[in-house]
Design a protein around this motif. Structure first.
Motif, PDB file in Angstrom:
ATOM      1  N   LYS A  26       0.758  -1.238  -0.081  1.00 15.27           N
ATOM      2  CA  LYS A  26      -0.004  -0.025  -0.106  1.00 15.27           C
ATOM      3  C   LYS A  26       0.784   1.240   0.011  1.00 15.27           C
ATOM      4  CE  LYS A  26      -4.003  -1.928   1.888  1.00 15.27           C
ATOM      5  NZ  LYS A  26      -5.290  -1.923   2.848  1.00 15.27           N
ATOM      6  N   TYR A  29       1.274   2.936  -3.439  1.00 14.43           N
ATOM      7  CA  TYR A  29      -0.075   3.584  -3.800  1.00 14.43           C
ATOM      8  C   TYR A  29      -0.057   4.841  -3.137  1.00 14.43           C
ATOM      9  CZ  TYR A  29      -1.031  -1.010  -5.636  1.00 14.43           C
ATOM     10  OH  TYR A  29      -1.039  -2.123  -6.399  1.00 14.43           O
ATOM     11  N   ASN A  30       0.288   4.968  -1.846  1.00 12.39           N
ATOM     12  CA  ASN A  30       0.234   6.124  -1.076  1.00 12.39           C
ATOM     13  C   ASN A  30       1.264   7.231  -1.893  1.00 12.39           C
ATOM     14  OD1 ASN A  30      -1.529   5.184   0.703  1.00 12.39           O
ATOM     15  ND2 ASN A  30      -0.165   4.619   2.145  1.00 12.39           N
ATOM     16  N   ILE A  46      -6.373   5.456  -5.070  1.00  7.49           N
ATOM     17  CA  ILE A  46      -6.810   4.911  -3.698  1.00  7.49           C
ATOM     18  C   ILE A  46      -7.702   3.884  -4.019  1.00  7.49           C
ATOM     19  CG2 ILE A  46      -8.235   5.733  -1.957  1.00  7.49           C
ATOM     20  CD1 ILE A  46      -6.931   8.672  -2.095  1.00  7.49           C
ATOM     21  N   THR A  47      -8.510   3.878  -4.946  1.00  7.06           N
ATOM     22  CA  THR A  47      -9.514   2.791  -5.113  1.00  7.06           C
ATOM     23  C   THR A  47      -8.649   1.663  -5.439  1.00  7.06           C
ATOM     24  OG1 THR A  47     -11.193   4.401  -6.029  1.00  7.06           O
ATOM     25  CG2 THR A  47     -11.380   1.885  -6.575  1.00  7.06           C
ATOM     26  N   ARG A  49      -5.660   0.822  -4.674  1.00  9.00           N
ATOM     27  CA  ARG A  49      -4.649   0.649  -3.129  1.00  9.00           C
ATOM     28  C   ARG A  49      -5.809  -0.069  -2.491  1.00  9.00           C
ATOM     29  NH1 ARG A  49      -4.297   5.064   0.776  1.00  9.00           N
ATOM     30  NH2 ARG A  49      -6.491   4.540   1.002  1.00  9.00           N
ATOM     31  N   ASP A  50      -6.996   0.077  -2.328  1.00  8.45           N
ATOM     32  CA  ASP A  50      -7.969  -0.543  -1.300  1.00  8.45           C
ATOM     33  C   ASP A  50      -8.479  -1.908  -1.887  1.00  8.45           C
ATOM     34  OD1 ASP A  50      -7.823   1.533   0.335  1.00  8.45           O
ATOM     35  OD2 ASP A  50      -9.735   2.523  -0.534  1.00  8.45           O
ATOM     36  N   ASN A  51      -8.380  -1.921  -3.327  1.00  8.20           N
ATOM     37  CA  ASN A  51      -8.837  -3.354  -3.626  1.00  8.20           C
ATOM     38  C   ASN A  51      -7.546  -4.129  -4.235  1.00  8.20           C
ATOM     39  OD1 ASN A  51     -11.614  -3.041  -3.673  1.00  8.20           O
ATOM     40  ND2 ASN A  51     -11.277  -1.541  -5.241  1.00  8.20           N
ATOM     41  N   SER A  52      -6.357  -3.860  -4.077  1.00  7.89           N
ATOM     42  CA  SER A  52      -5.029  -4.570  -4.377  1.00  7.89           C
ATOM     43  C   SER A  52      -5.003  -5.927  -3.941  1.00  7.89           C
ATOM     44  CB  SER A  52      -3.835  -3.494  -4.053  1.00  7.89           C
ATOM     45  OG  SER A  52      -3.662  -3.666  -2.675  1.00  7.89           O
TER      46      SER A  52
END
Length: 86
Positions: A26, A29-30, A46-47, A49-52
């Motif tokens: 993560k 992505y940040n 961000i989307t 990252r949350d679904n990675s």
């Protein structure tokens, strides 16, 4: 993941191995979201990252069933090649 770039004129070759599990990290992505000025692109990062973790699990399942696959295979008119294999 393998990234291969070949230049036909100079006979140069660039080969890079990147661990596929890098998709789950993560902090990468940040950094991308932090350095992006476009708000829409930031939301997409961000989307993703949350679904990675789900994406990684699905990709590993696909590789287990079907084997490794070529994501990008581009050949230019001058003979240069760019290939990404997962």
């Amino acid at each position: 993941m393998k990234i291969i770039i070949k230049d036909s004129e100079d006979k140069r070759r660039f080969f890079l191995l990147i661990p596929t599990r890098l998709i789950k990290w993560k902090w990468i992505y940040n950094i991308g979201a932090k350095h992006t000025n476009d708000e829409k692109a930031r939301q997409e990062i961000i989307t993703f990252r949350d679904n990675s973790k789900r994406f990684y699990k699905a990709m590993k399942g696909y590789i287990k069933e079907n084997g490794h696959f070529t994501l990008v295979d581009v050949k230019s008119n001058d003979g240069s090649i760019v290939k990404i294999i997962i």
